[in-house]
Motif scaffolding. Structure first.
Motif, short mmCIF file in Angstrom:
data_model
loop_
_atom_site.label_atom_id
_atom_site.label_comp_id
_atom_site.label_asym_id
_atom_site.label_seq_id
_atom_site.Cartn_x
_atom_site.Cartn_y
_atom_site.Cartn_z
N PHE A 19 64.42 63.05 28.01
CA PHE A 19 64.31 62.00 27.00
C PHE A 19 65.54 61.93 26.09
O PHE A 19 65.97 62.94 25.52
CB PHE A 19 63.06 62.23 26.13
CG PHE A 19 62.88 61.20 25.07
CD1 PHE A 19 62.53 59.91 25.39
CD2 PHE A 19 63.10 61.52 23.74
CE1 PHE A 19 62.39 58.93 24.40
CE2 PHE A 19 62.96 60.56 22.74
CZ PHE A 19 62.61 59.27 23.09
N ASP A 20 66.13 60.75 26.01
CA ASP A 20 67.32 60.46 25.18
C ASP A 20 68.54 61.28 25.59
O ASP A 20 69.51 61.36 24.83
CB ASP A 20 67.03 60.68 23.68
CG ASP A 20 66.35 59.47 23.04
OD1 ASP A 20 66.08 58.49 23.75
OD2 ASP A 20 66.09 59.52 21.82
N ASN A 132 71.69 55.87 27.97
CA ASN A 132 72.06 54.66 28.72
C ASN A 132 73.55 54.35 28.62
O ASN A 132 74.19 54.03 29.63
CB ASN A 132 71.31 53.42 28.19
CG ASN A 132 69.83 53.43 28.48
OD1 ASN A 132 69.04 53.74 27.60
ND2 ASN A 132 69.44 53.11 29.69
N ARG A 179 59.15 53.02 21.59
CA ARG A 179 59.48 54.24 20.84
C ARG A 179 58.47 54.49 19.72
O ARG A 179 58.28 55.61 19.29
CB ARG A 179 60.90 54.17 20.26
CG ARG A 179 62.00 54.32 21.31
CD ARG A 179 63.39 54.20 20.72
NE ARG A 179 63.94 55.44 20.21
CZ ARG A 179 64.54 56.39 20.92
NH1 ARG A 179 64.67 56.25 22.21
NH2 ARG A 179 65.03 57.47 20.35
N ALA A 254 62.68 53.12 28.43
CA ALA A 254 61.49 52.88 27.62
C ALA A 254 60.47 52.03 28.37
O ALA A 254 59.45 51.65 27.82
CB ALA A 254 61.90 52.18 26.33
N1 HSE Z 1 65.85 57.12 25.85
C1 HSE Z 1 65.44 55.80 25.40
C2 HSE Z 1 63.94 55.76 25.26
C3 HSE Z 1 65.92 54.79 26.40
O1 HSE Z 1 63.26 56.27 26.15
O2 HSE Z 1 63.44 55.22 24.28
C4 HSE Z 1 65.58 53.38 26.02
O3 HSE Z 1 66.53 52.81 25.21
#
Ligand code: HSE
Length: 305
Positions: A19-20, A132, A179, A254
């Motif tokens: 994640f992220d 991203n 989110r 997301a």
């Molecule tokens: N890592 C981000 C998320 C990607 O999962 O919210 C989407 O912008």
């Protein structure tokens, strides 16, 4: 100024437990053809691109202008023709590719001579997380980590021996909404489990143990459990993909797109099978982009990243 073209790939973030942090660059592109002009003009060629009121309200122009101002420069007028094969608000990094395109537009027009890291830091600041933007910028599978003073570190890995399938529904899901369902805090025990799954995922993936990698992908604890209900047919798609012999299926970024890791050489036929089962979706094999953002002048490539 000679005309030039900026081409930026799409991306899928998270890949399950990253994640992220994790991003994968995909062979769908946002392309800007730029020519010198007496005044600013922006034209869209693709129906996938959103409407805009005037050039100065255009997201890519605004990113370019902010980048130029950050370095004390003004953008010279030009005509920008934009094409895209990246669907919007589907979890395929359309906004990250637009951010990278805007930064590169300023870099080229104002001769800023930005380094790769400069571009990554600026893009991460605008996007809020590096996954991203890093993938769109450098290509391949990218592992990112922010350390002290928000320094972004990354490692690009280009040897995935798998096929990728995107399962794209006909509905949008805004990143902000997706989110908003995530917890702000995890207990130490929960966070340790979640990060151990990602650790094992990366080792399995880079060792080409795709069965173990697939299992870890599907056991994310950071975001998928909280987002699953936002994704149409989340469980059905995972189950169908698994029964067709795929390694793992996850939410792309997301969402709402799902991303399938398929055995090498089987992507196209499996995508066809899945399309038969989920007819309202757009399901296809998509290449992994290994190069990231490219700038070309006429027919000649002037720069990558
Ligand atoms: N890592 C981000 C998320 C990607 O999962 O919210 C989407 O912008």
């Amino acid at each position: 100024m000679n005309g030039f073209t900026i081409s930026v790939p799409a991306s899928s973030a998270n890949i399950g437990p990253g994640f992220d942090s994790l991003g994968l660059s995909l062979g769908l592109y946002l392309t800007l053809s730029v020519e010198k002009h007496s005044h600013w003009e922006i034209q869209h060629q693709s129906l996938l691109l959103p409407d805009f009121e005037s050039y100065d309200k255009h997201f890519i122009y605004q990113i370019a202008k902010e980048t130029a101002h950050h370095y004390g420069k003004q953008l010279p007028p030009c005509k920008v023709t934009i094409d895209s094969s990246i669907p919007l608000a589907r979890g395929l990094g359309s906004s990250a590719s637009a951010v990278i395109a805007g930064i590169e537009l300023a870099n080229q027009l104002c001769r800023l001579q930005l380094s790769l890291l400069d571009k990554l830091m600026l893009a991460t600041e605008k996007e809020g997380h590096p996954d991203n933007v890093a993938a769109s910028l450098v290509g391949g599978l990218v592992v990112t980590a922010s350390t002290a003073n928000d320094k972004i570190n990354y490692y690009k890995w280009n040897s995935l021996n798998i096929d990728i399938i995107t399962v794209i529904p006909d509905t949008e899901l805004k990143t902000e909404a997706s989110r908003s369902v995530l917890p702000e805090h995890f207990t130490r025990k929960y966070a340790a489990s979640a990060s151990s799954i990602c650790n094992l995922f990366i080792v399995a993936l880079t060792s080409h143990d795709y069965h173990l990698a697939g299992e870890m992908m599907e056991n994310d604890l950071f975001h998928e459990p909280f987002r699953a209900t936002l994704i149409p047919k989340y469980t059905e798609i995972k189950k169908a993909a698994r029964s067709l012999g795929n390694y793992g299926t996850v939410i792309s970024g997301a969402g709402p797109t799902m991303l399938v890791f398929a055995p090498k050489g089987k992507g196209q036929s499996i995508a066809g099978e899945l399309q038969g089962q989920f007819s309202s979706y757009n399901i296809c094999q998509v290449n992994i982009d290994t190069q990231g953002m490219k700038v070309t002048s006429g027919k000649e490539e002037v720069a990558e990243n």
